[in-house]
Design an enzyme around this catalytic site. Structure first.
Site, mmCIF file in Angstrom:
data_model
loop_
_atom_site.group_PDB
_atom_site.id
_atom_site.type_symbol
_atom_site.label_atom_id
_atom_site.label_comp_id
_atom_site.label_asym_id
_atom_site.label_seq_id
_atom_site.Cartn_x
_atom_site.Cartn_y
_atom_site.Cartn_z
ATOM 1 N N SER A 192 -61.842 -19.534 -0.194
ATOM 2 C CA SER A 192 -62.050 -18.090 -0.326
ATOM 3 C C SER A 192 -61.345 -17.314 0.784
ATOM 4 C CB SER A 192 -63.545 -17.782 -0.260
ATOM 5 O OG SER A 192 -64.053 -18.175 1.002
ATOM 6 N N CYS A 218 -63.799 -25.347 -0.326
ATOM 7 C CA CYS A 218 -64.818 -24.300 -0.261
ATOM 8 C C CYS A 218 -66.063 -24.840 -0.978
ATOM 9 C CB CYS A 218 -64.282 -23.060 -0.967
ATOM 10 S SG CYS A 218 -65.459 -21.704 -1.092
ATOM 11 N N ASN A 219 -67.170 -24.925 -0.258
ATOM 12 C CA ASN A 219 -68.413 -25.440 -0.858
ATOM 13 C C ASN A 219 -68.901 -24.523 -1.971
ATOM 14 O OD1 ASN A 219 -69.703 -27.654 1.232
ATOM 15 N ND2 ASN A 219 -68.410 -26.169 2.257
ATOM 16 N N THR A 220 -68.753 -23.205 -1.743
ATOM 17 C CA THR A 220 -69.245 -22.223 -2.707
ATOM 18 C C THR A 220 -68.472 -22.339 -4.026
ATOM 19 O OG1 THR A 220 -69.667 -20.796 -0.815
ATOM 20 C CG2 THR A 220 -69.737 -19.759 -2.976
ATOM 21 N N GLY A 277 -69.429 -15.898 -1.073
ATOM 22 C CA GLY A 277 -70.873 -16.181 -1.084
ATOM 23 C C GLY A 277 -71.743 -15.137 -1.782
ATOM 24 N N CYS A 280 -70.405 -24.944 4.888
ATOM 25 C CA CYS A 280 -69.408 -23.935 4.486
ATOM 26 C C CYS A 280 -68.206 -24.204 5.365
ATOM 27 C CB CYS A 280 -69.953 -22.525 4.732
ATOM 28 S SG CYS A 280 -68.690 -21.222 4.700
ATOM 29 N N HIS A 300 -66.014 -22.414 6.624
ATOM 30 C CA HIS A 300 -65.742 -21.483 7.725
ATOM 31 C C HIS A 300 -66.478 -21.916 9.009
ATOM 32 C CE1 HIS A 300 -64.234 -18.795 4.597
ATOM 33 N NE2 HIS A 300 -63.848 -17.948 5.520
HETATM 34 N N1 DGL Z 1 -65.698 -21.232 2.937
HETATM 35 C C1 DGL Z 1 -66.603 -21.067 1.882
HETATM 36 C C2 DGL Z 1 -67.521 -22.291 1.680
HETATM 37 O O1 DGL Z 1 -67.207 -23.378 2.082
HETATM 38 C C3 DGL Z 1 -67.415 -19.822 1.717
HETATM 39 C C4 DGL Z 1 -67.219 -18.582 2.462
HETATM 40 C C5 DGL Z 1 -67.414 -17.367 1.588
HETATM 41 O O2 DGL Z 1 -68.540 -16.895 1.408
HETATM 42 O O3 DGL Z 1 -66.381 -16.913 1.092
HETATM 43 O O4 DGL Z 1 -68.573 -22.168 1.082
#
Ligand code: DGL
Length: 257
Positions: A13, A75-77, A45, A186, A188
């Protein structure tokens, strides 16, 4: 072109997936990479599931059109809401690897571990995470902690400022002295890992899924016979929907932190 020379496509993201890209490059420095961060639309998110799914599929399509030989959804989301669709669309042509909170190593790190799992509200709400929790809840005490607003600090390049510390202190207050491990769910969050470690204390073990994702990608590419046999260092190209020089400079800074 020989497929093994094609780049691995990595998506997030925003700039967070660079924490995964770092692990990929560490494990497979001879591969070529193309990274796409959708910082213009970050954070994902708080968006709707439909929106995150649409943006993710759109950007993965773009990476495949650019010739990616494998895809990492860093990205986990995005993984929690779009991995099924992506696998259905691409698994027959190329490996598609997602990322999920590294709960397993955290649970196994200690008997009856008390594990804090930090992630976006969407990751924590989604079925994929509930299944993961069910798998381990008999062996550990698991506390999911949604951290809306945390990716924004990293997107702004703030990795250790006072506002960030105040945000995290407030989040951690109910758990101080009560957890053995924390999972950075996440991509980030690894960029603010030193602050997390400092606030929770050195006895708390910190886990993230980057290195495991890199090993899984290598395993899958080996299985498909598409690993790059070159002994030379590969090329990394970084793209971002924000397209400004500042954004690319931030990505490069994060990659070489
Ligand atoms: N980096 C993203 C993750 O791993 C999410 C960050 C976002 O909310 O965009 O979930």
């Amino acid at each position: 072109m020989d497929i093994s020379q094609a780049p691995v496509g990595v998506f997030d993201s925003g700039v967070g997936g660079i924490s995964v890209l770092r692990e990929l490059v560490k494990l497979m420095p001879n591969e070529n990479y193309i990274y796409y961060g959708d910082s213009k639309n970050a954070p994902y998110g708080p968006k709707t599931v439909e929106e995150v799914r649409r943006l993710t599929v759109e950007h993965i399509d773009f990476l495949v059109e650019r010739g990616a030989k494998a895809i990492v959804v860093a990205c986990n989301t995005a993984t929690s809401v779009a991995i099924k669709e992506l696998r259905a669309a691409y698994e027959e042509i190329l490996p598609v690897i997602g990322i999920e909170p590294a709960l397993k190593p955290a649970v196994l790190s200690k008997q009856n571990a008390r594990v804090l799992v930090m992630a976006t509200p969407m990751t924590i709400r989604e079925e994929k995470f509930h299944h993961l929790m069910q798998e381990y809840e008999a062996q550990a005490e698991i506390y999911p902690l949604a951290c809306p607003g945390l990716p924004e600090f990293v997107e702004a390049g703030d990795l250790d400022g006072e506002d960030l510390k105040a945000y995290l202190s407030e989040k951690f207050a109910p758990y101080q002295g009560k957890v053995d491990a924390v999972v950075l769910g996440c991509t980030h969050y690894p960029f603010v890992r030193p602050v997390i470690q400092e606030l929770l204390g050195s006895s708390v073990a910190v886990f993230d899924g980057g290195a495991g994702t890199a090993r899984e990608l290598r395993r899958r590419m080996r299985e498909s016979g598409i690993l790059n046999p070159s002994g030379e260092k590969g090329e990394i190209s970084i793209l971002n929907s924000r397209e400004t020089a500042e954004e690319i400079a931030l990505c490069e800074k994060l990659l070489f932190l």
